[in-house]
Design an enzyme around this catalytic site. Sequence first.
Site, PDB file in Angstrom:
ATOM      1  N   ASP A   1      -7.393  -3.944   0.709  1.00 43.71           N
ATOM      2  CA  ASP A   1      -8.305  -3.069  -0.401  1.00 43.71           C
ATOM      3  C   ASP A   1      -9.739  -2.614   0.370  1.00 43.71           C
ATOM      4  OD1 ASP A   1      -8.303  -1.807  -3.045  1.00 43.71           O
ATOM      5  OD2 ASP A   1     -10.159  -2.777  -3.471  1.00 43.71           O
TER       6      ASP A   1
ATOM      7  N   LYS B   1     -10.397   3.702  16.942  1.00 46.41           N
ATOM      8  CA  LYS B   1     -10.712   3.008  15.474  1.00 46.41           C
ATOM      9  C   LYS B   1     -10.169   1.894  15.167  1.00 46.41           C
ATOM     10  CE  LYS B   1     -10.408   4.571  10.704  1.00 46.41           C
ATOM     11  NZ  LYS B   1      -9.447   4.923   9.832  1.00 46.41           N
TER      12      LYS B   1
ATOM     13  N   GLY C   1      -1.793   6.060   5.875  1.00 42.75           N
ATOM     14  CA  GLY C   1      -2.771   6.043   6.938  1.00 42.75           C
ATOM     15  C   GLY C   1      -3.090   4.441   7.291  1.00 42.75           C
TER      16      GLY C   1
ATOM     17  N   SER D   1       0.687  -1.367   0.108  1.00 41.12           N
ATOM     18  CA  SER D   1       0.029   0.080  -0.023  1.00 41.12           C
ATOM     19  C   SER D   1       0.889   1.229   0.088  1.00 41.12           C
ATOM     20  CB  SER D   1      -0.924   0.123   1.034  1.00 41.12           C
ATOM     21  OG  SER D   1      -1.563   1.200   1.098  1.00 41.12           O
ATOM     22  N   HIS D   2       0.319   2.266  -0.888  1.00 40.54           N
ATOM     23  CA  HIS D   2       1.242   3.536  -0.627  1.00 40.54           C
ATOM     24  C   HIS D   2       0.473   4.510   0.178  1.00 40.54           C
ATOM     25  CE1 HIS D   2       4.106   2.659  -3.758  1.00 40.54           C
ATOM     26  NE2 HIS D   2       3.149   1.840  -4.086  1.00 40.54           N
TER      27      HIS D   2
ATOM     28  N   GLY E   1      -8.790   9.786   4.659  1.00 41.25           N
ATOM     29  CA  GLY E   1      -9.859   9.573   3.539  1.00 41.25           C
ATOM     30  C   GLY E   1     -11.491   9.935   3.901  1.00 41.25           C
ATOM     31  N   TYR E   2     -12.213   9.204   4.051  1.00 42.88           N
ATOM     32  CA  TYR E   2     -13.589   9.627   4.282  1.00 42.88           C
ATOM     33  C   TYR E   2     -13.972   9.799   5.711  1.00 42.88           C
ATOM     34  CZ  TYR E   2     -14.130   8.727  -0.793  1.00 42.88           C
ATOM     35  OH  TYR E   2     -14.089   8.290  -2.046  1.00 42.88           O
ATOM     36  N   ASP E   3     -12.886   9.341   6.575  1.00 47.72           N
ATOM     37  CA  ASP E   3     -13.336   9.523   8.282  1.00 47.72           C
ATOM     38  C   ASP E   3     -14.033  10.545   8.632  1.00 47.72           C
ATOM     39  OD1 ASP E   3     -12.208   6.789   8.758  1.00 47.72           O
ATOM     40  OD2 ASP E   3     -10.306   7.685   9.136  1.00 47.72           O
TER      41      ASP E   3
HETATM   42  O1  LIG Z   1      -4.180   0.737  -2.913  1.00 47.48           O
HETATM   43  P1  LIG Z   1      -3.448   1.202  -1.655  1.00 47.48           P
HETATM   44  O2  LIG Z   1      -1.946   1.777  -2.313  1.00 47.48           O
HETATM   45  O3  LIG Z   1      -3.545   0.792  -0.499  1.00 47.48           O
HETATM   46  O4  LIG Z   1      -4.046   2.786  -1.224  1.00 47.48           O
HETATM   47  P2  LIG Z   1      -5.453   3.600  -1.591  1.00 47.48           P
HETATM   48  O5  LIG Z   1      -5.712   4.714  -0.754  1.00 47.48           O
HETATM   49  O6  LIG Z   1      -5.712   3.662  -3.015  1.00 47.48           O
HETATM   50  O7  LIG Z   1      -6.517   2.434  -1.132  1.00 47.48           O
HETATM   51  P3  LIG Z   1      -7.564   1.829  -1.886  1.00 47.48           P
HETATM   52  O8  LIG Z   1      -7.121   1.283  -3.236  1.00 47.48           O
HETATM   53  O9  LIG Z   1      -7.807   0.569  -0.842  1.00 47.48           O
HETATM   54  O10 LIG Z   1      -8.942   2.704  -1.821  1.00 47.48           O
HETATM   55  C1  LIG Z   1      -9.476   2.692  -0.481  1.00 47.48           C
HETATM   56  C2  LIG Z   1     -10.160   4.158  -0.297  1.00 47.48           C
HETATM   57  O11 LIG Z   1     -11.250   4.060   0.622  1.00 47.48           O
HETATM   58  C3  LIG Z   1     -10.757   5.067   1.573  1.00 47.48           C
HETATM   59  N1  LIG Z   1     -10.691   4.289   2.927  1.00 47.48           N
HETATM   60  C4  LIG Z   1     -10.313   2.895   3.195  1.00 47.48           C
HETATM   61  N2  LIG Z   1     -10.412   2.684   4.359  1.00 47.48           N
HETATM   62  C5  LIG Z   1     -10.759   4.063   5.101  1.00 47.48           C
HETATM   63  C6  LIG Z   1     -10.657   4.224   6.415  1.00 47.48           C
HETATM   64  O12 LIG Z   1     -10.252   3.561   7.460  1.00 47.48           O
HETATM   65  N3  LIG Z   1     -11.116   5.610   6.713  1.00 47.48           N
HETATM   66  C7  LIG Z   1     -11.466   6.591   5.772  1.00 47.48           C
HETATM   67  N4  LIG Z   1     -11.141   6.335   4.295  1.00 47.48           N
HETATM   68  C8  LIG Z   1     -10.927   5.023   4.303  1.00 47.48           C
HETATM   69  C9  LIG Z   1      -9.493   5.554   1.011  1.00 47.48           C
HETATM   70  O13 LIG Z   1      -9.274   6.871   1.713  1.00 47.48           O
HETATM   71  C10 LIG Z   1      -9.435   5.444  -0.365  1.00 47.48           C
HETATM   72  O14 LIG Z   1     -10.216   6.340  -0.756  1.00 47.48           O
HETATM   73 MG   LIG Z   2      -5.562   2.021  -4.213  1.00 48.04          MG
END
Ligand SMILES: O=P(O)(O)OP(=O)(O)OP(=O)(O)OC[C@H]1O[C@@H](n2cnc3c(O)ncnc32)[C@H](O)[C@@H]1O
Ligand SMILES: [Mg+2]
Length: 197
Positions: free
Chosen positions: A68, A178, A12, A8-9, A156-158
């Site tokens: 994911d 959390k 968080g 993952s990049h 993210g959407y937190d």
């Molecule tokens: O694919 P990697 O490199 O792991 O990083 P990413 O951020 O692109 O990760 P995803 O493709 O899995 O997309 C996840 C989306 O859902 C959101 N998300 C996932 N878990 C979350 C959390 O615990 N709180 C808030 N937002 C979350 C996150 O911000 C991304 O927009």
């Molecule tokens: Mg991603």
Amino acid sequence: MKELVLASHNPGKLKELQAMLGAQVKLRSIAEFSQVEPEETGLSFIENAILKARHAAEVSGLPALADDSGLAVDYLGGAPGIYSARFAADEGAKGDAANNAKLLRVLEGVPEAERGAQFVCVLALMRHPTDPLPLVCEGLWQGRILSQAQGQHGFGYDPLFWLEEHQCSSAELAPELKNQHSHRALAMRLLKQRLGL
Ligand SMILES: O=P(O)(O)OP(=O)(O)OP(=O)(O)OC[C@H]1O[C@@H](n2cnc3c(O)ncnc32)[C@H](O)[C@@H]1O
Ligand SMILES: [Mg+2]
């Protein structure tokens, strides 16, 4: 398995997953090995998690864990779902702020009772790039989408995810909490059980 590469990049995710694993397993960032992000071409969280884990195992030579995850909003028929990270891409925008702004906009005027949502997390562990039996664990977290952002923790959407049981957004929840209750925490609990950790 004392060392895993995290496919993952997203910093968080690294922070949360390392906190959940504790000192017994060290997560190394994929950034140490590659800056290339594999395209998330799967049609499910499970496919994308496996695809990311496989790529990370390939480039690192280590067992790999991928996460994911995303947000499924009832009113939007489960969108943005697997496209959560790319939600605002059709408007030429990317990043958390743009995604959150779009979510608020598409839900404008939608009453509280119809704003239910779930965070989804799938963790996939592959012992090597051709592992024919990846360990796959999932977790869901129930909430509701707020009409404005609240809180500074998480990512993210937190700030838009209201938790009825805690009476706050997931960005207002203490990180320790959390990490006990989230979609990611539930998936990790299952994975630790499967690994005997
Ligand atoms: O694919 P990697 O490199 O792991 O990083 P990413 O951020 O692109 O990760 P995803 O493709 O899995 O997309 C996840 C989306 O859902 C959101 N998300 C996932 N878990 C979350 C959390 O615990 N709180 C808030 N937002 C979350 C996150 O911000 C991304 O927009
Ligand atoms: Mg991603």
